[in-house]
Design an enzyme around this catalytic site. Structure first.
Site, PDB file in Angstrom:
ATOM      1  N   LYS A 241       0.396  -1.307   0.113  1.00 20.51           N
ATOM      2  CA  LYS A 241       0.512   0.608   0.090  1.00 20.51           C
ATOM      3  C   LYS A 241       1.172   1.474   0.373  1.00 20.51           C
ATOM      4  O   LYS A 241       0.306   2.590  -0.768  1.00 20.51           O
ATOM      5  CB  LYS A 241      -0.891  -0.005   1.161  1.00 20.51           C
ATOM      6  CG  LYS A 241      -1.877  -1.139   1.066  1.00 20.51           C
ATOM      7  CD  LYS A 241      -2.954  -1.224   2.313  1.00 20.51           C
ATOM      8  CE  LYS A 241      -3.834  -2.497   2.237  1.00 20.51           C
ATOM      9  NZ  LYS A 241      -4.411  -2.962   3.031  1.00 20.51           N
TER      10      LYS A 241
ATOM     11  N   GLN B 159      -4.282  -1.691   9.569  1.00 23.25           N
ATOM     12  CA  GLN B 159      -4.550  -3.125   8.950  1.00 23.25           C
ATOM     13  C   GLN B 159      -5.069  -4.109   9.499  1.00 23.25           C
ATOM     14  O   GLN B 159      -5.163  -4.246  10.821  1.00 23.25           O
ATOM     15  CB  GLN B 159      -3.264  -3.042   8.798  1.00 23.25           C
ATOM     16  CG  GLN B 159      -3.075  -4.603   7.697  1.00 23.25           C
ATOM     17  CD  GLN B 159      -3.481  -4.350   5.982  1.00 23.25           C
ATOM     18  OE1 GLN B 159      -3.472  -3.762   5.409  1.00 23.25           O
ATOM     19  NE2 GLN B 159      -3.690  -6.070   6.122  1.00 23.25           N
TER      20      GLN B 159
ATOM     21  N   ASP C 140     -11.073   2.784   3.196  1.00 28.08           N
ATOM     22  CA  ASP C 140     -11.168   0.954   3.781  1.00 28.08           C
ATOM     23  C   ASP C 140     -12.952   0.475   3.375  1.00 28.08           C
ATOM     24  O   ASP C 140     -13.520  -0.586   3.651  1.00 28.08           O
ATOM     25  CB  ASP C 140     -10.714   0.476   4.743  1.00 28.08           C
ATOM     26  CG  ASP C 140      -9.439  -0.057   4.457  1.00 28.08           C
ATOM     27  OD1 ASP C 140      -9.181  -1.163   3.264  1.00 28.08           O
ATOM     28  OD2 ASP C 140      -9.339  -0.647   6.138  1.00 28.08           O
TER      29      ASP C 140
HETATM   30  N1  GUN Z   1      -7.298  -7.582   6.357  1.00 26.25           N
HETATM   31  C1  GUN Z   1      -7.117  -7.817   4.743  1.00 26.25           C
HETATM   32  N2  GUN Z   1      -7.999  -7.182   3.954  1.00 26.25           N
HETATM   33  C2  GUN Z   1      -8.164  -5.594   4.733  1.00 26.25           C
HETATM   34  C3  GUN Z   1      -8.489  -4.918   3.951  1.00 26.25           C
HETATM   35  O1  GUN Z   1      -8.910  -4.813   3.253  1.00 26.25           O
HETATM   36  N3  GUN Z   1      -7.985  -3.670   4.775  1.00 26.25           N
HETATM   37  C4  GUN Z   1      -6.832  -4.013   6.124  1.00 26.25           C
HETATM   38  N4  GUN Z   1      -7.224  -2.743   6.378  1.00 26.25           N
HETATM   39  N5  GUN Z   1      -6.564  -4.604   6.621  1.00 26.25           N
HETATM   40  C5  GUN Z   1      -7.104  -5.689   5.937  1.00 26.25           C
END
Ligand code: GUN
Length: 288
Positions: free
Chosen positions: A54, A100, A123
């Site tokens: 990211k 996350q 998100d």
């Molecule tokens: N962990 C697994 N998928 C995601 C996601 O799309 N966003 C975040 N923040 N954590 C995750």
């Protein structure tokens, strides 16, 4: 039949190329660089890779990122106070915030997600943003389903009127995916069935799918006899095995039956990160 590959890596590059120009325009017009704050608590190796992707993704399209690494024993209050600080950040702007997942067990995720400002929730996990999606007025679409919808639409796969079967009911993928594809309008208007680990006669249902989207978290769960000939198969899973990465779909068998299929890796994964970048630019625009 041998399925055509739906190339997520190629589409991700195309969307990032478009985004780079939009980010440059935004910077020129607002004298501010769209900025993502990514919070990683603990040292889950999968999460480390995702967050790194990211952060490098931001750099590739000309945005900024700030990574906050907190130790595994961080308390819920400590995390909440960092989020509160980032929600308010004015002198050094933060437009998007991402925590996350998964979080260590002393932290209650249902207390954390609502603490992120809904205007910075790139998100799309804040209850207000989930509610907006349910009501057909989305602000931020969750990144994985957003990427899958883009993959279908941009590959000109007919969605309207077709039967989509989603296997998996997670808050991050299955539920929002079903909501998005049943919505009215472009990229929607599908008839959607959601299956999960407790579904009876699952193969009978998956075999009815024109579009089969699999996010069940079990390696090679979907096999060729569970797929209708010519179906579009989207594999959200990623599992590290002795023989490399595999998805939730048995690629070698299913690709002989399906009409289209996403590979693992190089299918859904690169799009998830890309849509987070799209959402971060959208968040920066919202705050201006
Ligand atoms: N962990 C697994 N998928 C995601 C996601 O799309 N966003 C975040 N923040 N954590 C995750």
């Amino acid at each position: 039949m041998t399925a055509a590959i739906l190339d997520g890596k190629k589409l991700a590059k195309q969307i990032r190329d478009e985004l780079r120009d939009e980010v440059a325009d935004f910077i020129e017009n607002n004298a501010e660089v769209p900025t993502l704050a990514a919070i990683l608590v603990g040292n889950d190796s999968g999460s480390e890779v995702y967050v790194r992707n990211k952060v490098t993704g931001c750099e590739q399209v000309g945005m900024q990122s700030r990574m906050y690494r907190l130790p595994a024993e961080t308390s819920q209050d400590e995390l909440l106070s960092l989020i509160a600080k980032l929600n308010k950040a004015k002198d050094e702007p933060v437009h998007g915030i991402l925590v996350q997942l998964p979080l260590p067990k002393q932290i209650d995720v249902t207390r954390i997600l609502p603490a992120v400002s809904p205007l910075k929730d790139v998100d799309g996990f804040h209850p207000e943003n989930v509610g907006r999606l349910v009501q057909g007025k989305p602000r931020f679409l969750p990144c994985t389903p957003f990427g899958i919808q883009q993959l279908l639409v941009r590959n000109k796969i007919e969605i309207a009127g077709r039967h989509v079967v989603v296997v998996g009911r997670s808050d991050t993928v299955g539920k929002p995916m079903a909501l998005m594809l049943m919505q009215r309008g472009l990229g929607g208007d599908a008839t959607v069935t959601v299956c999960h680990s407790k579904t009876n006669n699952l193969p009978e249902i998956t075999r009815q799918a024109d579009i089969l989207i699999v996010a069940i978290g079990q390696p090679k769960f979907i096999t060729a006899p569970m797929v209708k000939p010519g179906a579009v198969v989207i594999d959200v899973g990623i599992h590290r095995t002795g023989k490399g990465l595999v998805g939730d779909v048995d690629f070698s068998g299913v690709s002989r039956v399906a009409g289209h299929i996403t590979p693992v890796p190089g299918g859904v994964g690169p799009l998830t990160v890309t849509m987070l970048l799209v959402n971060t630019l959208a968040a920066a625009r919202l705050l201006h």
